[in-house]
Motif scaffolding. Structure first.
Motif, PDB file in Angstrom:
ATOM      1  N   PHE A 136       0.822  -1.206   0.000  1.00 32.16           N
ATOM      2  CA  PHE A 136       0.000   0.000   0.000  1.00 32.16           C
ATOM      3  C   PHE A 136       0.856   1.257   0.000  1.00 32.16           C
ATOM      4  CE2 PHE A 136      -3.328  -2.943   0.960  1.00 32.16           C
ATOM      5  CZ  PHE A 136      -4.485  -2.329   0.526  1.00 32.16           C
ATOM      6  N   THR A 137       2.039   1.178   0.587  1.00 34.61           N
ATOM      7  CA  THR A 137       2.952   2.321   0.524  1.00 34.61           C
ATOM      8  C   THR A 137       3.409   2.558  -0.900  1.00 34.61           C
ATOM      9  OG1 THR A 137       3.709   1.862   2.777  1.00 34.61           O
ATOM     10  CG2 THR A 137       5.102   3.275   1.417  1.00 34.61           C
ATOM     11  N   PHE A 138       3.694   1.483  -1.621  1.00 33.08           N
ATOM     12  CA  PHE A 138       4.094   1.618  -3.020  1.00 33.08           C
ATOM     13  C   PHE A 138       2.960   2.191  -3.866  1.00 33.08           C
ATOM     14  CE2 PHE A 138       3.998  -0.313  -7.269  1.00 33.08           C
ATOM     15  CZ  PHE A 138       5.159   0.230  -7.805  1.00 33.08           C
ATOM     16  N   ILE A 139       1.739   1.731  -3.605  1.00 37.17           N
ATOM     17  CA  ILE A 139       0.588   2.234  -4.367  1.00 37.17           C
ATOM     18  C   ILE A 139       0.381   3.727  -4.125  1.00 37.17           C
ATOM     19  CG2 ILE A 139      -1.927   2.074  -4.596  1.00 37.17           C
ATOM     20  CD1 ILE A 139      -1.683  -0.913  -4.058  1.00 37.17           C
ATOM     21  N   SER A 140       0.567   4.158  -2.894  1.00 38.62           N
ATOM     22  CA  SER A 140       0.312   5.565  -2.564  1.00 38.62           C
ATOM     23  C   SER A 140       1.423   6.483  -3.043  1.00 38.62           C
ATOM     24  CB  SER A 140       0.150   5.708  -1.048  1.00 38.62           C
ATOM     25  OG  SER A 140       1.345   5.339  -0.384  1.00 38.62           O
ATOM     26  N   GLU A 141       2.654   5.966  -3.208  1.00 38.35           N
ATOM     27  CA  GLU A 141       3.786   6.825  -3.571  1.00 38.35           C
ATOM     28  C   GLU A 141       4.132   6.781  -5.051  1.00 38.35           C
ATOM     29  OE1 GLU A 141       7.037   5.685  -1.164  1.00 38.35           O
ATOM     30  OE2 GLU A 141       6.398   6.903   0.550  1.00 38.35           O
ATOM     31  N   LYS A 152      -1.037   8.474 -12.010  1.00 36.70           N
ATOM     32  CA  LYS A 152      -1.468   8.764 -13.376  1.00 36.70           C
ATOM     33  C   LYS A 152      -2.494   7.738 -13.846  1.00 36.70           C
ATOM     34  CE  LYS A 152       2.854  11.004 -14.766  1.00 36.70           C
ATOM     35  NZ  LYS A 152       4.021  10.955 -15.676  1.00 36.70           N
ATOM     36  N   LEU A 153      -2.289   6.480 -13.449  1.00 33.87           N
ATOM     37  CA  LEU A 153      -3.241   5.434 -13.830  1.00 33.87           C
ATOM     38  C   LEU A 153      -4.600   5.677 -13.195  1.00 33.87           C
ATOM     39  CD1 LEU A 153      -3.663   2.742 -15.305  1.00 33.87           C
ATOM     40  CD2 LEU A 153      -2.900   1.576 -13.234  1.00 33.87           C
ATOM     41  N   GLN A 154      -4.626   6.126 -11.951  1.00 35.99           N
ATOM     42  CA  GLN A 154      -5.896   6.435 -11.292  1.00 35.99           C
ATOM     43  C   GLN A 154      -6.619   7.585 -11.990  1.00 35.99           C
ATOM     44  OE1 GLN A 154      -4.875   7.180  -7.214  1.00 35.99           O
ATOM     45  NE2 GLN A 154      -4.727   5.010  -6.690  1.00 35.99           N
ATOM     46  N   TYR A 155      -5.858   8.580 -12.414  1.00 38.62           N
ATOM     47  CA  TYR A 155      -6.471   9.703 -13.130  1.00 38.62           C
ATOM     48  C   TYR A 155      -7.061   9.240 -14.466  1.00 38.62           C
ATOM     49  CZ  TYR A 155      -6.943  14.232 -15.449  1.00 38.62           C
ATOM     50  OH  TYR A 155      -7.436  15.313 -16.120  1.00 38.62           O
ATOM     51  N   GLY A 156      -6.330   8.378 -15.165  1.00 35.29           N
ATOM     52  CA  GLY A 156      -6.846   7.849 -16.425  1.00 35.29           C
ATOM     53  C   GLY A 156      -8.065   6.967 -16.229  1.00 35.29           C
ATOM     54  N   MET A 157      -8.095   6.220 -15.117  1.00 35.48           N
ATOM     55  CA  MET A 157      -9.234   5.353 -14.853  1.00 35.48           C
ATOM     56  C   MET A 157     -10.491   6.163 -14.561  1.00 35.48           C
ATOM     57  SD  MET A 157      -8.267   2.349 -15.396  1.00 35.48           S
ATOM     58  CE  MET A 157      -9.724   1.539 -14.802  1.00 35.48           C
ATOM     59  N   LYS A 158     -10.331   7.328 -13.932  1.00 29.99           N
ATOM     60  CA  LYS A 158     -11.503   8.183 -13.688  1.00 29.99           C
ATOM     61  C   LYS A 158     -12.146   8.607 -14.999  1.00 29.99           C
ATOM     62  CE  LYS A 158      -9.857  10.043  -9.284  1.00 29.99           C
ATOM     63  NZ  LYS A 158      -9.422  11.263  -8.547  1.00 29.99           N
ATOM     64  N   ILE A 159     -11.307   8.978 -15.980  1.00 32.91           N
ATOM     65  CA  ILE A 159     -11.841   9.360 -17.292  1.00 32.91           C
ATOM     66  C   ILE A 159     -12.491   8.152 -17.971  1.00 32.91           C
ATOM     67  CG2 ILE A 159     -11.223  10.285 -19.555  1.00 32.91           C
ATOM     68  CD1 ILE A 159      -8.946  11.774 -18.212  1.00 32.91           C
ATOM     69  N   THR A 160     -11.862   6.979 -17.820  1.00 32.39           N
ATOM     70  CA  THR A 160     -12.407   5.765 -18.430  1.00 32.39           C
ATOM     71  C   THR A 160     -13.784   5.432 -17.851  1.00 32.39           C
ATOM     72  OG1 THR A 160     -10.163   4.914 -18.747  1.00 32.39           O
ATOM     73  CG2 THR A 160     -11.976   3.331 -18.887  1.00 32.39           C
ATOM     74  N   PHE A 161     -13.940   5.581 -16.542  1.00 29.05           N
ATOM     75  CA  PHE A 161     -15.221   5.273 -15.912  1.00 29.05           C
ATOM     76  C   PHE A 161     -16.308   6.258 -16.330  1.00 29.05           C
ATOM     77  CE2 PHE A 161     -12.646   2.986 -12.600  1.00 29.05           C
ATOM     78  CZ  PHE A 161     -13.134   1.732 -12.937  1.00 29.05           C
ATOM     79  N   ILE A 162     -15.923   7.463 -16.693  1.00 30.83           N
ATOM     80  CA  ILE A 162     -16.915   8.413 -17.226  1.00 30.83           C
ATOM     81  C   ILE A 162     -17.474   7.901 -18.551  1.00 30.83           C
ATOM     82  CG2 ILE A 162     -17.227  10.739 -18.147  1.00 30.83           C
ATOM     83  CD1 ILE A 162     -15.228  11.717 -16.075  1.00 30.83           C
ATOM     84  N   ASN A 183       0.271   8.644   5.436  1.00 29.00           N
ATOM     85  CA  ASN A 183      -0.042   9.518   4.306  1.00 29.00           C
ATOM     86  C   ASN A 183      -0.549   8.753   3.095  1.00 29.00           C
ATOM     87  OD1 ASN A 183       0.829  11.798   5.719  1.00 29.00           O
ATOM     88  ND2 ASN A 183       2.956  11.444   5.134  1.00 29.00           N
ATOM     89  N   ALA A 184      -0.748   7.448   3.232  1.00 33.71           N
ATOM     90  CA  ALA A 184      -1.203   6.646   2.098  1.00 33.71           C
ATOM     91  C   ALA A 184      -2.628   7.009   1.737  1.00 33.71           C
ATOM     92  CB  ALA A 184      -1.135   5.153   2.441  1.00 33.71           C
ATOM     93  N   GLY A 185      -2.919   6.946   0.456  1.00 36.56           N
ATOM     94  CA  GLY A 185      -4.240   7.285  -0.022  1.00 36.56           C
ATOM     95  C   GLY A 185      -4.434   8.751  -0.295  1.00 36.56           C
ATOM     96  N   ASP A 186      -3.359   9.549  -0.150  1.00 33.23           N
ATOM     97  CA  ASP A 186      -3.464  10.982  -0.369  1.00 33.23           C
ATOM     98  C   ASP A 186      -3.005  11.399  -1.755  1.00 33.23           C
ATOM     99  OD1 ASP A 186      -4.399  11.173   2.156  1.00 33.23           O
ATOM    100  OD2 ASP A 186      -2.510  11.851   3.038  1.00 33.23           O
ATOM    101  N   ILE A 220      -7.985  14.623  -2.248  1.00 31.65           N
ATOM    102  CA  ILE A 220      -7.881  14.893  -0.815  1.00 31.65           C
ATOM    103  C   ILE A 220      -6.431  15.150  -0.429  1.00 31.65           C
ATOM    104  CG2 ILE A 220      -8.243  13.910   1.473  1.00 31.65           C
ATOM    105  CD1 ILE A 220     -10.599  12.396   0.370  1.00 31.65           C
ATOM    106  N   GLY A 221      -5.523  14.362  -0.996  1.00 33.64           N
ATOM    107  CA  GLY A 221      -4.109  14.572  -0.704  1.00 33.64           C
ATOM    108  C   GLY A 221      -3.620  15.928  -1.180  1.00 33.64           C
TER     109      GLY A 221
END
Length: 211
Positions: free
Chosen positions: A35-40, A46-56, A156-159, A163-164
């Protein structure tokens, strides 16, 4: 199945695999590192940002599939009325049933993909909360491994998202406010010293009257 619905199906399979990875019981150290690797990782952000557009886009496909299902239902009802209440026979019935099946399949596919994305987000947040609580318990018990950079990173994970970013801006504003307070106190002290010096010079420059 068209290309974009095939991509939606692959995304659904990836979400299922990720969900299984999240709920697999792993040791605390391995789970914390993951989870530390995922958050940092900037790549994950960038993948999370792209997935938000994909879900739209998937939401748009879901709305379109619901509309198609509704139109097929209306068309089937009108055909039954034209037949005098009898069922549609022959190739017409097969065509309508095929269209109904494909529309419902696309609706369920997009709907489950969107629903599973919400479940993944909530599961990820809950696991982070559990890890933070376990970290605090280990600190209270005096475990030396629970202190250090790893625990700070976990806190600080998940930020990496909105929200982060807002928390970081808030910290920067608080830091700027503290700096301004210190500068204001320094200026106040300097102003007081200059006022005292100026008053002293005025007293020295006042001519004394003869008695």
């Amino acid at each position: 199945m068209t290309l974009y619905y095939s991509l939606v199906f692959l995304l659904l399979v990836a979400e299922m695999a990720l969900f299984m990875l999240l709920i697999v019981p792993l040791p605390f150290t391995i789970r914390r590192k993951m989870f530390t690797f995922i958050s940092e990782s900037p790549l994950i952000a960038k993948l999370q940002y792209g997935m938000k557009i994909t879900f739209i886009f998937i939401l748009i496909l879901f709305i379109d599939s619901v509309n198609r299902v509704y139109r097929v239902q209306v068309e089937l009802a009108e055909s039954n009325k034209q037949q005098g209440g009898a069922a549609v026979l022959g190739h017409e019935r097969m065509e309508v049933q095929a269209r109904k099946f494909y529309s419902q399949r696309n609706m369920y596919l997009c709907g489950f993909t969107l629903f599973l994305s919400l479940i993944l987000n909530r599961t990820y947040t809950m696991i982070l909360d559990v890890l933070r609580l376990e970290e605090k318990v280990k600190k209270y018990e005096g475990d030396p491994k629970a202190s250090g950079k790893a625990s700070e990173k976990l806190a600080n994970a998940g930020d990496a998202g909105e929200i982060g970013r807002l928390r970081k801006e808030l910290k920067d504003k608080d830091r700027d406010l503290e700096t301004l307070k210190k500068q204001s106190e320094g200026l106040s002290r300097e102003y007081g010293d200059l006022s005292d010096k100026y008053g002293a010079t005025q007293v020295d420059a006042t001519p004394k009257k003869d008695k």
